[in-house]
Write a protein that holds these residues in place. Structure first.
Motif, PDB file in Angstrom:
ATOM      1  N   VAL A 154       0.863  -1.184   0.000  1.00  0.00           N
ATOM      2  CA  VAL A 154       0.000   0.000   0.000  1.00  0.00           C
ATOM      3  C   VAL A 154       0.897   1.230   0.000  1.00  0.00           C
ATOM      4  CG1 VAL A 154      -1.881  -1.177   1.243  1.00  0.00           C
ATOM      5  CG2 VAL A 154      -0.124   0.064   2.531  1.00  0.00           C
ATOM      6  N   ILE A 210      -3.003   2.188   4.576  1.00  0.00           N
ATOM      7  CA  ILE A 210      -3.409   0.938   5.217  1.00  0.00           C
ATOM      8  C   ILE A 210      -4.565   1.225   6.185  1.00  0.00           C
ATOM      9  CG2 ILE A 210      -1.632   1.143   7.030  1.00  0.00           C
ATOM     10  CD1 ILE A 210      -1.487  -1.938   7.039  1.00  0.00           C
ATOM     11  N   GLY A 211      -5.702   0.600   5.951  1.00  0.00           N
ATOM     12  CA  GLY A 211      -6.867   0.841   6.789  1.00  0.00           C
ATOM     13  C   GLY A 211      -7.481   2.212   6.601  1.00  0.00           C
ATOM     14  N   SER A 216      -6.887  -4.914   6.393  1.00  0.00           N
ATOM     15  CA  SER A 216      -5.800  -4.574   5.493  1.00  0.00           C
ATOM     16  C   SER A 216      -4.499  -5.124   6.047  1.00  0.00           C
ATOM     17  CB  SER A 216      -5.705  -3.045   5.329  1.00  0.00           C
ATOM     18  OG  SER A 216      -4.674  -2.684   4.434  1.00  0.00           O
ATOM     19  N   GLU A 217      -3.564  -5.388   5.159  1.00  0.00           N
ATOM     20  CA  GLU A 217      -2.221  -5.795   5.580  1.00  0.00           C
ATOM     21  C   GLU A 217      -1.212  -5.410   4.523  1.00  0.00           C
ATOM     22  OE1 GLU A 217      -0.873  -9.977   5.541  1.00  0.00           O
ATOM     23  OE2 GLU A 217      -2.902 -10.453   4.855  1.00  0.00           O
ATOM     24  N   SER A 218       0.036  -5.279   4.949  1.00  0.00           N
ATOM     25  CA  SER A 218       1.098  -4.944   4.018  1.00  0.00           C
ATOM     26  C   SER A 218       2.436  -5.391   4.583  1.00  0.00           C
ATOM     27  CB  SER A 218       1.140  -3.428   3.757  1.00  0.00           C
ATOM     28  OG  SER A 218       2.246  -3.094   2.919  1.00  0.00           O
TER      29      SER A 218
END
Length: 305
Positions: free
Chosen positions: A51, A95-96, A287-289
Motif C-alpha cells: 500500500v 493501510i486501513g 488490510s495488511e502490508s
C-alpha cells in the motif's frame, strides 16, 4: 517517558534466565537478588510494500524484578514493568484508510520459577499477564495471559540444552503455541551460542552467537521472531480493532560489563520479513502490508544487586 515509568512493571522474560548458565549455580551470600533493566530501540522510516506510505517506530521499555533463591538450584521471583511504542505513519499511508494507530502501551507482570530436576536438569515455569493496547484503548480488551515452560540438562561442562514451549492467549478467542530452545553452549574459549532476551514487547527468546573479546567486552549476532498484537482505541480508523506487527530482527551488539552489577550494550541491524496487519473488532482482516527491511538501532542497560 513519563508514561513509561508510570507503567514500570514488565516481565523479565524466560530468556533472561536461559541466557545465564542454566545449570546449578551457587547463590550469592544474600539469597535475595534485585534486577533493573531498560533501553530504547529505534526503527528508522521504512516503506510499506503493498500500500502507499511509510512508518517508523521508537520503543522504550523498563523492567524490574526480585528473586529469592532458597538453595543453589531453586528460586522464585516476581517481575514486571512496561513500555511504550509511538508509531509515526506518513501522510500518504493508506493501510486501513489512513494512519491505523499511534502510541502503543504495554504492561506485564510475571512469576519466574526455576527448579532443579535430578542431578543435571533445570525446570523453568513462567506464567504472565500482559496488556498491549493503543493509548486510551479499553484496558480489559487488551489483556492476554501466557506461560513459558522449559526443561534443560547439563550434558557436559560446556553444553546445557533442552526444549520448551510458549502458550499465549490472543486478543480474540485463539491461542498461540510456539517452541523454545534453551541452550548455553561454550563453543570455544571465547565463542558461545545462547538463548537471548528480546526487546520490550517480545514474547519469546532468540539466539545469540557471541564472542568474548576481553574480560569486560563482548560482541554478538542476535536474531529472533517478533509477533506483537495490540488493541486499538475507539478514535482511529478502526475503532476497537486489532493491530499486529511481525518481523525478524537481526542485530549486531557490543556489550560492556565492568563488574557483576552493571552491563551496558549498544546494537544495530535490520528488521526483515516485516508485516503490518489491521483487523476490525470482530477479528476480520481489514488490510495488511509487508514492509521493506527496516534499520534498527539502540541501547540497553542492566543492573543486578
Amino acid at each position: 517517558m513519563s508514561r513509561l515509568f508510570r507503567s514500570l512493571f514488565i516481565t523479565s522474560v524466560f530468556c533472561c534466565l536461559a541466557a545465564q548458565n542454566v545449570s546449578a549455580q551457587a547463590p550469592a551470600n544474600d539469597p535475595v537478588r534485585f534486577d533493573f533493566d531498560g533501553g530504547i530501540a529505534l526503527q528508522s522510516g521504512t516503506d510499506l510494500s503493498d500500500v502507499e506510505g511509510s512508518f517508523s517506530v521508537n520503543r522504550w521499555f523498563a523492567s524490574m524484578g526480585v528473586t529469592y533463591a532458597w538453595n543453589r538450584r531453586n528460586s522464585i521471583g516476581l517481575s514486571g514493568g512496561g513500555g511504550t511504542s509511538p508509531y509515526d505513519f506518513d501522510e500518504l499511508t493508506t493501510i486501513g484508510g489512513g494512519a491505523p494507530w499511534e502510541e502503543i502501551d504495554e504492561t506485564r507482570i510475571s512469576l519466574v520459577g526455576r527448579f532443579g530436576i535430578g542431578e543435571t536438569g533445570t525446570l523453568f515455569l513462567i506464567p504472565s499477564a500482559r496488556y498491549n493496547g493503543e493509548k486510551d484503548a479499553n484496558t480489559s480488551d487488551g489483556r492476554t495471559w501466557g506461560m513459558f515452560a522449559a526443561a534443560a540438562w547439563r550434558l557436559n561442562e560446556n553444553l546445557t540444552i533442552g526444549p520448551g514451549i510458549g502458550v499465549f492467549s490472543k486478543l480474540e478467542d485463539d491461542t498461540r503455541i510456539f517452541p523454545i530452545l534453551v541452550i548455553d553452549w561454550k563453543i570455544s574459549e571465547r565463542w558461545y551460542l545462547s538463548t537471548s532476551r528480546g526487546l520490550a514487547a517480545s514474547q519469546g527468546p532468540g539466539l545469540t552467537l557471541g564472542y568474548l573479546a576481553t574480560e569486560t567486552w563482548s560482541f554478538g549476532l542476535t536474531s529472533r521472531y517478533e509477533n506483537v498484537e495490540f488493541r486499538l482505541n475507539e478514535n482511529g480508523t478502526t475503532p476497537g480493532g486489532i493491530g499486529k506487527n511481525q518481523s525478524i530482527p537481526m542485530v549486531i551488539s557490543a556489550a560492556w560489563k565492568p563488574n557483576n552489577t552493571v552491563k551496558l550494550a549498544m546494537f544495530a541491524g535490520l528488521e526483515f520479513a516485516g508485516t503490518l496487519k489491521l483487523k476490525n473488532a470482530q477479528d476480520e482482516l481489514i488490510s495488511e502490508s509487508d514492509y521493506d527491511p527496516a534499520p534498527i538501532y539502540g541501547a540497553t542497560f542492566e543492573l543486578q544487586f
